[in-house]
Design a protein around this motif. Structure first.
Motif, PDB file in Angstrom:
ATOM      1  N   LEU A 320      24.683  25.664  14.445  1.00 55.96           N
ATOM      2  CA  LEU A 320      25.154  26.542  15.167  1.00 55.96           C
ATOM      3  C   LEU A 320      26.317  27.440  14.480  1.00 55.96           C
ATOM      4  O   LEU A 320      26.415  28.725  14.957  1.00 55.96           O
ATOM      5  N   ILE A 321      27.057  26.614  13.614  1.00 57.62           N
ATOM      6  CA  ILE A 321      28.083  27.676  13.200  1.00 57.62           C
ATOM      7  C   ILE A 321      27.488  28.620  12.241  1.00 57.62           C
ATOM      8  O   ILE A 321      27.899  29.770  12.104  1.00 57.62           O
ATOM      9  N   GLU A 322      26.376  28.148  11.689  1.00 56.18           N
ATOM     10  CA  GLU A 322      25.738  29.172  10.647  1.00 56.18           C
ATOM     11  C   GLU A 322      25.267  30.689  11.598  1.00 56.18           C
ATOM     12  O   GLU A 322      25.076  31.617  10.992  1.00 56.18           O
ATOM     13  N   ASN A 323      24.750  30.394  12.740  1.00 57.33           N
ATOM     14  CA  ASN A 323      24.463  31.328  13.582  1.00 57.33           C
ATOM     15  C   ASN A 323      25.172  31.765  14.762  1.00 57.33           C
ATOM     16  O   ASN A 323      24.718  32.529  15.477  1.00 57.33           O
ATOM     17  N   PHE A 324      26.438  31.342  14.647  1.00 60.30           N
ATOM     18  CA  PHE A 324      27.507  31.477  15.563  1.00 60.30           C
ATOM     19  C   PHE A 324      27.689  33.112  15.895  1.00 60.30           C
ATOM     20  O   PHE A 324      27.582  33.607  16.930  1.00 60.30           O
ATOM     21  N   SER A 325      27.746  33.920  14.907  1.00 56.09           N
ATOM     22  CA  SER A 325      28.108  35.232  14.992  1.00 56.09           C
ATOM     23  C   SER A 325      26.619  36.019  15.705  1.00 56.09           C
ATOM     24  O   SER A 325      27.153  37.137  16.309  1.00 56.09           O
ATOM     25  N   THR A 326      25.624  35.685  15.483  1.00 56.45           N
ATOM     26  CA  THR A 326      24.352  36.182  16.286  1.00 56.45           C
ATOM     27  C   THR A 326      24.534  36.212  17.652  1.00 56.45           C
ATOM     28  O   THR A 326      24.008  37.218  18.317  1.00 56.45           O
ATOM     29  N   TYR A 327      25.183  35.113  18.394  1.00 56.33           N
ATOM     30  CA  TYR A 327      25.357  35.295  19.647  1.00 56.33           C
ATOM     31  C   TYR A 327      26.671  35.600  20.226  1.00 56.33           C
ATOM     32  O   TYR A 327      26.840  36.217  21.351  1.00 56.33           O
ATOM     33  N   TYR A 328      27.969  35.557  19.560  1.00 56.94           N
ATOM     34  CA  TYR A 328      29.169  36.008  19.656  1.00 56.94           C
ATOM     35  C   TYR A 328      29.563  37.360  19.354  1.00 56.94           C
ATOM     36  O   TYR A 328      30.561  38.123  19.813  1.00 56.94           O
ATOM     37  N   TYR A 464      43.712  33.319  29.183  1.00 55.87           N
ATOM     38  CA  TYR A 464      43.066  32.680  28.337  1.00 55.87           C
ATOM     39  C   TYR A 464      41.599  32.281  29.343  1.00 55.87           C
ATOM     40  O   TYR A 464      40.500  31.973  28.539  1.00 55.87           O
ATOM     41  N   LEU A 465      41.666  32.210  30.536  1.00 60.66           N
ATOM     42  CA  LEU A 465      40.314  32.176  31.375  1.00 60.66           C
ATOM     43  C   LEU A 465      39.313  33.300  31.367  1.00 60.66           C
ATOM     44  O   LEU A 465      38.162  33.271  30.735  1.00 60.66           O
ATOM     45  N   ASN A 466      40.077  34.590  30.992  1.00 60.90           N
ATOM     46  CA  ASN A 466      39.124  35.761  30.953  1.00 60.90           C
ATOM     47  C   ASN A 466      38.828  35.968  29.485  1.00 60.90           C
ATOM     48  O   ASN A 466      37.618  35.961  29.098  1.00 60.90           O
ATOM     49  N   GLY A 467      39.616  36.041  28.587  1.00 59.95           N
ATOM     50  CA  GLY A 467      39.188  36.150  27.244  1.00 59.95           C
ATOM     51  C   GLY A 467      38.578  35.304  26.330  1.00 59.95           C
ATOM     52  O   GLY A 467      37.806  35.278  25.553  1.00 59.95           O
ATOM     53  N   ASP A 468      39.057  33.839  26.681  1.00 57.75           N
ATOM     54  CA  ASP A 468      38.398  32.646  26.262  1.00 57.75           C
ATOM     55  C   ASP A 468      37.331  31.963  26.919  1.00 57.75           C
ATOM     56  O   ASP A 468      36.011  31.834  26.490  1.00 57.75           O
ATOM     57  N   ILE A 469      37.624  31.241  28.014  1.00 57.26           N
ATOM     58  CA  ILE A 469      36.630  30.576  28.708  1.00 57.26           C
ATOM     59  C   ILE A 469      35.525  31.441  29.017  1.00 57.26           C
ATOM     60  O   ILE A 469      34.248  30.951  28.764  1.00 57.26           O
ATOM     61  N   ASN A 470      35.558  32.389  29.644  1.00 60.82           N
ATOM     62  CA  ASN A 470      34.697  33.249  30.008  1.00 60.82           C
ATOM     63  C   ASN A 470      33.590  33.885  28.992  1.00 60.82           C
ATOM     64  O   ASN A 470      32.179  33.924  29.000  1.00 60.82           O
ATOM     65  N   THR A 471      34.383  34.287  27.878  1.00 62.59           N
ATOM     66  CA  THR A 471      33.503  34.675  26.639  1.00 62.59           C
ATOM     67  C   THR A 471      32.641  33.373  26.026  1.00 62.59           C
ATOM     68  O   THR A 471      31.521  33.651  25.878  1.00 62.59           O
ATOM     69  N   LYS A 472      33.459  32.361  26.087  1.00 63.98           N
ATOM     70  CA  LYS A 472      32.831  31.110  25.532  1.00 63.98           C
ATOM     71  C   LYS A 472      31.532  30.736  26.276  1.00 63.98           C
ATOM     72  O   LYS A 472      30.295  30.718  25.715  1.00 63.98           O
ATOM     73  N   VAL A 473      31.692  30.964  27.487  1.00 67.89           N
ATOM     74  CA  VAL A 473      30.308  30.312  28.573  1.00 67.89           C
ATOM     75  C   VAL A 473      29.431  31.167  28.559  1.00 67.89           C
ATOM     76  O   VAL A 473      28.230  31.013  28.391  1.00 67.89           O
ATOM     77  N   ASP A 474      29.812  32.499  28.682  1.00 68.33           N
ATOM     78  CA  ASP A 474      28.899  33.744  28.717  1.00 68.33           C
ATOM     79  C   ASP A 474      27.821  33.760  27.454  1.00 68.33           C
ATOM     80  O   ASP A 474      26.697  33.769  27.593  1.00 68.33           O
ATOM     81  N   ARG A 475      28.411  33.637  26.236  1.00 70.18           N
ATOM     82  CA  ARG A 475      27.838  33.811  24.960  1.00 70.18           C
ATOM     83  C   ARG A 475      26.821  32.403  24.694  1.00 70.18           C
ATOM     84  O   ARG A 475      25.918  32.525  24.437  1.00 70.18           O
ATOM     85  N   ALA A 476      27.578  31.292  25.120  1.00 70.29           N
ATOM     86  CA  ALA A 476      26.864  30.070  24.838  1.00 70.29           C
ATOM     87  C   ALA A 476      25.737  29.837  25.818  1.00 70.29           C
ATOM     88  O   ALA A 476      24.684  29.383  25.187  1.00 70.29           O
ATOM     89  N   SER A 477      25.863  30.066  27.122  1.00 70.76           N
ATOM     90  CA  SER A 477      24.768  29.944  27.924  1.00 70.76           C
ATOM     91  C   SER A 477      23.671  31.137  27.865  1.00 70.76           C
ATOM     92  O   SER A 477      22.555  30.652  27.857  1.00 70.76           O
ATOM     93  N   MET A 478      24.172  32.259  27.688  1.00 67.46           N
ATOM     94  CA  MET A 478      23.041  33.352  27.638  1.00 67.46           C
ATOM     95  C   MET A 478      22.222  33.323  26.122  1.00 67.46           C
ATOM     96  O   MET A 478      21.238  33.695  25.827  1.00 67.46           O
ATOM     97  N   ALA A 479      22.876  32.484  25.100  1.00 62.70           N
ATOM     98  CA  ALA A 479      22.150  32.525  23.704  1.00 62.70           C
ATOM     99  C   ALA A 479      21.085  31.553  24.248  1.00 62.70           C
ATOM    100  O   ALA A 479      20.058  31.692  23.229  1.00 62.70           O
ATOM    101  N   PHE A 480      20.858  30.844  25.225  1.00 63.33           N
ATOM    102  CA  PHE A 480      19.731  30.068  25.388  1.00 63.33           C
ATOM    103  C   PHE A 480      19.079  30.450  26.696  1.00 63.33           C
ATOM    104  O   PHE A 480      18.276  29.625  27.601  1.00 63.33           O
ATOM    105  N   SER A 481      19.352  31.586  27.261  1.00 60.77           N
ATOM    106  CA  SER A 481      18.892  32.279  28.444  1.00 60.77           C
ATOM    107  C   SER A 481      19.057  31.108  29.741  1.00 60.77           C
ATOM    108  O   SER A 481      18.330  30.971  30.386  1.00 60.77           O
ATOM    109  N   LEU A 482      20.336  30.832  29.851  1.00 67.13           N
ATOM    110  CA  LEU A 482      20.731  29.971  30.863  1.00 67.13           C
ATOM    111  C   LEU A 482      21.804  30.623  31.527  1.00 67.13           C
ATOM    112  O   LEU A 482      22.748  31.248  31.102  1.00 67.13           O
TER     113      LEU A 482
END
Length: 615
Positions: A320-328, A464-482
């Motif tokens: 996942l680290i190797e492909n991190f930039s693909t999604y983020y 933190y909630l806006n820039g970190d948490i929301n970005t994290k969850v949006d990209r992580a979940s959408m990476a797998f169409s969830l």
């Protein structure tokens, strides 16, 4: 939940397909675009509500065309009102309701929406674009604007295709401090983020772009809750029930992320009372001190959910680290993004929508750092010279924690200390850390009507909630169409939390007091009598053991020299401090690894210019 794109710049159909393909993971169910003399509008659809093709986008309603990412949870209530006003609907989707609401209420339509959203409407009659982003920034919206050229997208990688962008050194510094690029910047000089709770209007004739804020927190306590604690509990209980209920509406399978903590357990408990069968999902680490899956299992057993535990190991983490930039797309250094991606990957095998407990810590004073800053605040009542003397004495200790405390109590005021906690107290490895500290929300600390705890809570919601948490969850979940939905981030709950007296949320060290008391009406309190643990990765140990060679190879002197804004010699020293065990430097190492991987990906793309002075 989807990916959107649009442009006034003329591109061939082939290029538009490429711009949509790069984020196909956000919406793999249907991809479509229109390409006219006036506008390009494109959409990648993840079908959640009204799965019929009639709701595919770009969607037309009278003289409007729209592309929309997100969900409007109260769309059925709005639709009923609009039908009474004479509007007709041919779908059961929320997309159509946005269009009708825009026609009825104009730009004020956003004040009627309860949801997570980023949408753009092309109003043919007015010859303009109108767009908006939800109040708390759950859904992203990036744009490029130069005179009569305007282009927008869900992720910046879409804008980068066929365009030359330059790295923004200010954004790099902000990333090195915060671990993400705060709005309205992006990592590129030419690309901006539409801030949360903002609308925009782009006028085709003039090429003028205007933005406007439509919502904010109540910083001045104009709407204090006037009832007693039991009144507050009953009101919040009702809000929570409704927030969970409206987020359970979907035409696809739905589950709940369950960590076993206060917030996710409360969401799972409420959801379990609304339907007979709930699927829950948690993640398991093998490393001692990081695995809390047993607590999630106990909660799931009590609620009788169908529970699934996902195991996280460093081998899958490396992939996942190797492909991190693909999604983020942009550098992003919250290490919990890795387990969030793993959780999303395996959750998607069972469901398409998952409820989460995000937002509870910020709104109800739940992070451990709140308790810590509250205790340290007592020391800041001492004169600065005395605090500096105490700091000098502590600094003599070989223990790095003592050295951090010494730095902290020697600062001018408690607010500066809190801000610096995010970027690491010791930032000598960054060439100019003060540039990165600059943040548009630091004025929150100037509001004299609120206590320190309320101010830091407000600050975290806006940053933190806006820039970190929301970005994290949006990209992580959408990476797998969830699709991930967060009931505790319902704006009504956020507003209500800001109206409550501090002691309803934090009393004598009891954090999230009111949420806990509501939770204990659903689940036994004994299940939660344990220290709070964050959703973190065991990188401190992995970087010294399993991933040591990986770190040293990827952060060699030659690789570090490619990262703009850092002192290479000092950075080598902090990596060495981590490896020999004298200082826990994993947050800095993770930031560097992410940025290094991101730079490598950019250099593979001929459409990107990295300024020679920066690399």
């Amino acid at each position: 939940m989807c990916g959107i794109y649009g442009s006034t710049i003329r591109y061939s159909d082939e290029i538009i397909r490429a711009k949509l393909a790069v984020i196909n993971f956000r919406g793999p169910d249907y991809t479509h675009f229109i390409n006219t003399d006036d506008i390009i509008l494109g959409h990648n659809r993840l079908s959640i509500i009204d799965l019929d093709h009639r709701s595919n986008q770009p969607f037309s309603y009278l003289h409007l065309k729209i592309v929309f990412n997100g969900e409007i949870y109260n769309y059925q209530t709005i639709k009923a009102s609009l039908e009474k006003a004479g509007y007709l609907f041919r779908t059961t989707s929320d997309t159509e309701v946005i269009c009708a609401a825009y026609l009825e209420y104009g730009k004020e339509c956003v004040n009627h929406f309860n949801g997570m959203f980023a949408f753009v409407i092309y109003d043919v009659a007015k010859n303009e674009l109108f767009g908006a982003r939800d109040r708390l920034g759950k859904k992203p919206l990036y744009y490029y604007h130069k005179r009569h050229s305007f282009e927008f997208a869900s992720q910046p990688s879409q804008l980068k295709i066929e365009r030359n962008f330059t790295l923004d050194q200010q954004a790099v510094n902000e990333y090195l401090i915060w671990g993400y690029v705060p709005e309205p910047r992006s990592i590129w000089q030419e690309v901006k983020q539409l801030p949360a709770a903002h609308t925009f209007t782009y006028h085709f004739n003039s090429g003028v772009l205007t933005t406007e804020k439509y919502w904010d927190l109540d910083y001045n306590r104009n709407n204090n809750f006037l009832g007693n604690y039991n009144d507050a509990k009953n009101t919040l209980d009702g809000l929570l029930s409704d927030a969970v209920g409206i987020r359970m509406h979907a035409d696809v399978p739905l589950g709940v992320f369950l960590s076993g903590g206060i917030d996710s357990s409360l969401i799972a408990a409420i959801a379990s009372k609304k339907v007979n069968h709930v699927k829950t999902f948690s993640i398991k680490f093998n490393e001692k001190g990081f695995d809390e899956s047993q607590y999630a299992q106990k909660v799931a057993h009590h609620l009788q959910t169908e529970h699934h535990t996902i195991e996280c190991n460093y081998n899958e983490g490396i992939a996942l680290i190797e492909n991190f930039s693909t999604y983020y797309d942009e550098p992003f250094a919250d290490s919990s993004a890795i387990p969030t991606m793993l959780l999303s990957k395996y959750t998607k095998k069972q469901v398409t929508v998952a409820l989460s407990g995000d937002g509870g810590d910020e709104a109800f004073i739940g992070y451990q750092r709140y308790k810590w800053i509250n205790m340290v605040n007592t020391l800041f009542k001492l004169p600065l010279p005395i605090r500096k003397s105490l700091g000098s004495a502590l600094n003599l200790s070989p223990n790095y924690v003592h050295k951090l405390i010494a730095m902290g109590i020697s600062m001018k005021d408690i607010e500066v200390l809190y801000i610096k906690m995010f970027g690491g107290m010791e930032n000598s490895w960054i060439t100019d850390p003060e540039i990165g500290i600059g943040n548009s929300h630091t004025e929150i600390f100037n509001h004299k009507t609120k206590s320190l705890l309320e101010k830091v809570s407000d600050f975290d919601i806006k940053t933190y909630l806006n820039g970190d948490i929301n970005t994290k969850v949006d990209r992580a979940s959408m990476a797998f169409s969830l699709e991930s939905r967060a009931p505790l981030m319902d704006y009504r709950i956020i507003e209500f939390s800001r109206s409550l007296p501090t002691h309803f949320k934090y009393q004598n060290g009891n954090q999230k007091r009111i949420l806990k008391d509501i939770l204990y009406s659903h689940l036994p309190a004994e299940l939660f009598k344990r220290p709070k643990s964050g959703f973190t990765m065991p990188f401190k140990d992995w970087f010294r053991n399993e991933l040591k060679e990986y770190v040293l190879d990827n952060l060699s002197k030659s690789e570090l020299e490619k990262i703009p804004g850092i002192n290479v010699k000092r950075t080598q020293e902090i990596i060495k401090q981590h490896m020999n065990g004298t200082w826990n430097r994993y947050p800095q190492i993770w930031k560097l690894l992410v940025f290094s991987q991101w730079l490598k990906k950019q250099k593979e793309s001929p459409a990107v210019i990295l300024q020679p002075s920066l690399v």
